[in-house]
Motif scaffolding. Structure first.
Motif, PDB file in Angstrom:
ATOM      1  N   GLN A 138      -0.201  -1.223   6.977  1.00  0.00           N
ATOM      2  CA  GLN A 138      -0.352  -1.434   5.538  1.00  0.00           C
ATOM      3  C   GLN A 138      -1.772  -1.149   5.070  1.00  0.00           C
ATOM      4  OE1 GLN A 138       2.093  -1.774   3.408  1.00  0.00           O
ATOM      5  NE2 GLN A 138       3.566  -1.766   5.083  1.00  0.00           N
ATOM      6  N   SER A 139      -2.755  -1.518   5.896  1.00  0.00           N
ATOM      7  CA  SER A 139      -4.118  -1.292   5.416  1.00  0.00           C
ATOM      8  C   SER A 139      -4.459   0.197   5.465  1.00  0.00           C
ATOM      9  CB  SER A 139      -5.131  -2.173   6.161  1.00  0.00           C
ATOM     10  OG  SER A 139      -5.749  -1.459   7.190  1.00  0.00           O
ATOM     11  N   ALA A 140      -3.922   0.923   6.451  1.00  0.00           N
ATOM     12  CA  ALA A 140      -4.123   2.375   6.463  1.00  0.00           C
ATOM     13  C   ALA A 140      -3.440   2.997   5.249  1.00  0.00           C
ATOM     14  CB  ALA A 140      -3.571   2.982   7.748  1.00  0.00           C
ATOM     15  N   ALA A 141      -2.225   2.523   4.956  1.00  0.00           N
ATOM     16  CA  ALA A 141      -1.464   3.084   3.841  1.00  0.00           C
ATOM     17  C   ALA A 141      -2.190   2.849   2.521  1.00  0.00           C
ATOM     18  CB  ALA A 141      -0.069   2.479   3.806  1.00  0.00           C
ATOM     19  N   LYS A 142      -2.821   1.681   2.407  1.00  0.00           N
ATOM     20  CA  LYS A 142      -3.527   1.377   1.156  1.00  0.00           C
ATOM     21  C   LYS A 142      -4.734   2.273   0.957  1.00  0.00           C
ATOM     22  CE  LYS A 142      -2.335  -3.348   0.763  1.00  0.00           C
ATOM     23  NZ  LYS A 142      -2.821  -4.526   1.491  1.00  0.00           N
ATOM     24  N   LYS A 143      -5.272   2.793   2.060  1.00  0.00           N
ATOM     25  CA  LYS A 143      -6.469   3.636   1.949  1.00  0.00           C
ATOM     26  C   LYS A 143      -6.141   5.085   1.608  1.00  0.00           C
ATOM     27  CE  LYS A 143     -10.105   1.281   4.352  1.00  0.00           C
ATOM     28  NZ  LYS A 143      -9.851   0.559   5.595  1.00  0.00           N
ATOM     29  N   VAL A 144      -4.851   5.424   1.583  1.00  0.00           N
ATOM     30  CA  VAL A 144      -4.480   6.804   1.242  1.00  0.00           C
ATOM     31  C   VAL A 144      -4.936   7.095  -0.184  1.00  0.00           C
ATOM     32  CG1 VAL A 144      -2.534   8.321   0.736  1.00  0.00           C
ATOM     33  CG2 VAL A 144      -2.534   6.924   2.806  1.00  0.00           C
ATOM     34  N   PRO A 145      -5.788   8.122  -0.341  1.00  0.00           N
ATOM     35  CA  PRO A 145      -6.292   8.393  -1.685  1.00  0.00           C
ATOM     36  C   PRO A 145      -5.261   9.136  -2.538  1.00  0.00           C
ATOM     37  CG  PRO A 145      -7.233   9.936  -0.118  1.00  0.00           C
ATOM     38  CD  PRO A 145      -6.326   9.019   0.669  1.00  0.00           C
ATOM     39  N   GLY A 146      -5.325   8.943  -3.835  1.00  0.00           N
ATOM     40  CA  GLY A 146      -4.444   9.658  -4.763  1.00  0.00           C
ATOM     41  C   GLY A 146      -3.003   9.267  -4.575  1.00  0.00           C
ATOM     42  N   MET A 147      -2.093  10.254  -4.653  1.00  0.00           N
ATOM     43  CA  MET A 147      -0.678  10.046  -4.379  1.00  0.00           C
ATOM     44  C   MET A 147      -0.010   9.108  -5.361  1.00  0.00           C
ATOM     45  SD  MET A 147       0.795  11.174  -1.337  1.00  0.00           S
ATOM     46  CE  MET A 147       0.131  12.411  -0.261  1.00  0.00           C
ATOM     47  N   ARG A 148      -0.665   8.863  -6.485  1.00  0.00           N
ATOM     48  CA  ARG A 148       0.034   8.098  -7.496  1.00  0.00           C
ATOM     49  C   ARG A 148      -0.140   8.800  -8.827  1.00  0.00           C
ATOM     50  NH1 ARG A 148      -1.977   2.911  -5.298  1.00  0.00           N
ATOM     51  NH2 ARG A 148      -2.226   4.169  -3.443  1.00  0.00           N
ATOM     52  N   ARG A 149       0.791   8.528  -9.699  1.00  0.00           N
ATOM     53  CA  ARG A 149       0.858   9.282 -10.943  1.00  0.00           C
ATOM     54  C   ARG A 149      -0.452   9.237 -11.719  1.00  0.00           C
ATOM     55  NH1 ARG A 149       4.332   8.802 -16.324  1.00  0.00           N
ATOM     56  NH2 ARG A 149       2.925   7.061 -16.592  1.00  0.00           N
ATOM     57  N   GLU A 150      -1.053   8.037 -11.790  1.00  0.00           N
ATOM     58  CA  GLU A 150      -2.281   7.912 -12.589  1.00  0.00           C
ATOM     59  C   GLU A 150      -3.362   8.868 -12.088  1.00  0.00           C
ATOM     60  OE1 GLU A 150      -1.791   4.259 -10.735  1.00  0.00           O
ATOM     61  OE2 GLU A 150       0.050   5.285 -11.344  1.00  0.00           O
ATOM     62  N   LYS A 151      -3.428   9.026 -10.753  1.00  0.00           N
ATOM     63  CA  LYS A 151      -4.449   9.919 -10.182  1.00  0.00           C
ATOM     64  C   LYS A 151      -4.167  11.365 -10.570  1.00  0.00           C
ATOM     65  CE  LYS A 151      -6.783   7.004  -7.612  1.00  0.00           C
ATOM     66  NZ  LYS A 151      -8.041   6.463  -8.037  1.00  0.00           N
ATOM     67  N   ASP A 192       5.898   7.747  -6.581  1.00  0.00           N
ATOM     68  CA  ASP A 192       5.849   6.584  -7.460  1.00  0.00           C
ATOM     69  C   ASP A 192       7.181   5.862  -7.473  1.00  0.00           C
ATOM     70  OD1 ASP A 192       3.197   7.321  -8.800  1.00  0.00           O
ATOM     71  OD2 ASP A 192       4.401   9.098  -9.233  1.00  0.00           O
ATOM     72  N   GLN A 193       7.092   4.568  -7.720  1.00  0.00           N
ATOM     73  CA  GLN A 193       8.323   3.823  -7.907  1.00  0.00           C
ATOM     74  C   GLN A 193       8.745   3.965  -9.363  1.00  0.00           C
ATOM     75  OE1 GLN A 193       8.241  -0.262  -6.707  1.00  0.00           O
ATOM     76  NE2 GLN A 193      10.304  -0.646  -7.497  1.00  0.00           N
ATOM     77  N   LEU A 194      10.031   4.210  -9.590  1.00  0.00           N
ATOM     78  CA  LEU A 194      10.517   4.385 -10.958  1.00  0.00           C
ATOM     79  C   LEU A 194      11.260   3.129 -11.400  1.00  0.00           C
ATOM     80  CD1 LEU A 194      11.949   8.005 -10.656  1.00  0.00           C
ATOM     81  CD2 LEU A 194       9.642   7.273 -11.216  1.00  0.00           C
ATOM     82  N   PRO A 195      11.170   2.828 -12.690  1.00  0.00           N
ATOM     83  CA  PRO A 195      11.874   1.645 -13.186  1.00  0.00           C
ATOM     84  C   PRO A 195      13.390   1.805 -13.091  1.00  0.00           C
ATOM     85  CG  PRO A 195      10.902   2.892 -15.004  1.00  0.00           C
ATOM     86  CD  PRO A 195      10.400   3.512 -13.734  1.00  0.00           C
ATOM     87  N   GLY A 196      13.866   3.043 -13.108  1.00  0.00           N
ATOM     88  CA  GLY A 196      15.311   3.261 -13.038  1.00  0.00           C
ATOM     89  C   GLY A 196      15.564   4.735 -12.930  1.00  0.00           C
ATOM     90  N   GLU A 197      16.824   5.145 -13.003  1.00  0.00           N
ATOM     91  CA  GLU A 197      17.076   6.567 -12.783  1.00  0.00           C
ATOM     92  C   GLU A 197      17.821   7.222 -13.928  1.00  0.00           C
ATOM     93  OE1 GLU A 197      19.795   7.497  -9.688  1.00  0.00           O
ATOM     94  OE2 GLU A 197      20.745   5.549  -9.746  1.00  0.00           O
ATOM     95  N   ASP A 198      17.850   6.586 -15.102  1.00  0.00           N
ATOM     96  CA  ASP A 198      18.520   7.322 -16.171  1.00  0.00           C
ATOM     97  C   ASP A 198      17.571   8.379 -16.734  1.00  0.00           C
ATOM     98  OD1 ASP A 198      17.083   6.387 -18.471  1.00  0.00           O
ATOM     99  OD2 ASP A 198      18.125   4.472 -18.232  1.00  0.00           O
ATOM    100  N   ALA A 199      18.149   9.302 -17.466  1.00  0.00           N
ATOM    101  CA  ALA A 199      17.402  10.486 -17.891  1.00  0.00           C
ATOM    102  C   ALA A 199      16.133  10.121 -18.669  1.00  0.00           C
ATOM    103  CB  ALA A 199      18.301  11.379 -18.737  1.00  0.00           C
TER     104      ALA A 199
END
Ligand SMILES: [Zn+2]
Length: 402
Positions: A138-151, A192-199
């Motif tokens: 988990q701590s290695a995973a948290k250090k992964v840079p970027g990879m999220r929408r905001e970035k 990213d995690q999505l709130p749901g899958e509708d269009a």
């Protein structure tokens, strides 16, 4: 899967990109008992001290495959008089060496469960508890840079992105995960995690990304239900095939529909046009657009049937040909992008995305037991995708290990 150690020269990258198996290249942290970095900053908060005196060599027992014991140095800050320890490369104030933590992360990424990693490492003489394995991952995973929408929203530019949605099991619930890939090179840009899958929810997630990365004109989205949100090339192909089959069957059956006669087109001509369309849509050459226009013009006069009446064959052919004729530049323009060697940059499908989902999120050969926490599912997907982005030079786990 290639395993290396930091410092090894990268092995030649000769594997075929299209190979359909998961490949990772992970570089393990090393432990070098003789290598120390001299301290640069006093660890005491607020102390500006920059000069330190080595006071004492102390021994430290660690969990490591090769060095059961290393020495650390006790330093004193000239400014404030506080003392602190400096450890050799690959060792921290913790008991477990960075190499062992790196091996734990590596084995987990390869598909072993936290408990299985504990068993394997312990049997090799590296005693590390399941909880420590979990913490290391988990701590290695948290250090992964970027990879999220905001970035992604600040700065990355590409001509094309692929996006897809998948679900992973988490605590017995399915959570939706969206993945964005640079379609020109397969690099994973965000997970990213999505709130749901509708269009609507998909659109809210993806639109800002598409605008930010400037990938105008080539936006591919598909999801597991097969809904095509925008122009996905393979979908257009399948869709066209289905329509060609359906319309050809109606024409061959003859009978009630006299719409073709009304515009002076023979059945043979219509069948030939449909067959031609099928060929064109699969070869997708930019220069074929005039042919589509020509075919469309044969049906341009077909009348829209009156209100409440079914669309007849001629009118449906008119619409189909008009749509594909208009869509042609968008369906084919990726064909004009070539790399330095004259190879096509895009193959016009969402393959990069589908492959990324298989490799990095579904982790094909990990047993399907699901993730315990949603954040953990996201973290681990990002970690594995990040490793996948470093196939060429290898991912230095040392950068991610505390
Ligand atoms: Zn100090």
């Amino acid at each position: 899967m290639a395993v290396g150690q930091s410092g090894n020269s990268p092995t030649a990258y000769t594997k075929n990109r299209e190979s359909d198996y998961m490949r990772l290249k992970l570089l393990l942290p090393v432990v070098v008992p003789t290598k120390f970095e001299s301290p640069k900053k006093c660890p005491r908060q607020g102390c500006p001290g920059m000069r330190f005196i080595p006071r004492q060599e102390v021994s430290k027992r660690i969990v490591d495959a090769q060095h059961p014991e290393v020495t650390a140095w006790r330093y004193e800050c000239v400014q404030c008089g506080c003392t602190f320890r400096v450890y050799p490369q690959g060792v921290s104030e913790k008991q477990i060496s960075k190499r062992v933590n790196g091996m734990a992360v590596m084995l987990y990424v390869l598909g072993l469960s936290y408990g299985a990693v504990e068993i394997v490492l312990s049997s090799l003489g590296m005693s590390i508890g399941k909880t420590s394995v979990y913490r290391a991952v988990q701590s290695a995973a948290k250090k992964v840079p970027g990879m999220r929408r905001e970035k992604l929203l600040d700065g990355y530019k590409t001509k094309a992105v692929g996006a897809d949605v998948t679900s992973v099991s988490c605590n017995g619930q399915w959570i939706q995960i969206g993945i964005v890939v640079d379609a020109t090179n397969g690099i994973v840009l965000s997970i990213d995690q999505l709130p749901g899958e509708d269009a609507e929810q998909l659109k809210a997630w993806l639109e800002p990304i598409l605008n930010a990365v400037d990938a105008d004109g080539f936006k591919i989205v598909s999801d597991e239900t097969g809904r095509s949100q925008q122009v996905c090339k393979s979908h257009v192909g399948r869709n066209t095939d289905a329509l060609v089959d359906e319309l050809s069957a109606i024409i061959q059956a003859a009978g009630q529909d006299h719409s073709l006669e009304a515009i002076g087109v023979t059945s043979e001509q219509a069948l030939a046009d449909l067959a031609r369309l099928r060929t064109l849509i699969h070869s997708r050459r930019p220069e074929d657009q005039p042919q589509l226009e020509q075919m469309y013009l044969r049906y341009a006069n077909a009348r829209k049937p009156g209100k409440g009446k079914k669309h007849d064959v001629a009118y449906r052919l008119r619409n189909l040909l008009m749509d594909r004729w208009n869509l042609w530049p968008r369906l084919t323009f990726y064909r004009t992008w070539k790399d330095d060697h004259g190879n096509l940059i895009l193959d016009g499908t969402n393959n990069h995305c589908e492959r990324s989902i298989g490799w990095w999120i579904k982790e094909r050969y990990r047993s399907m037991r699901g993730y315990k926490r949603e954040q953990s599912a996201l973290n681990v997907s990002r970690l594995i995708a990040f490793a996948g982005n470093h196939l060429y030079r290898g991912l230095k786990l040392a950068d991610l290990i505390a």
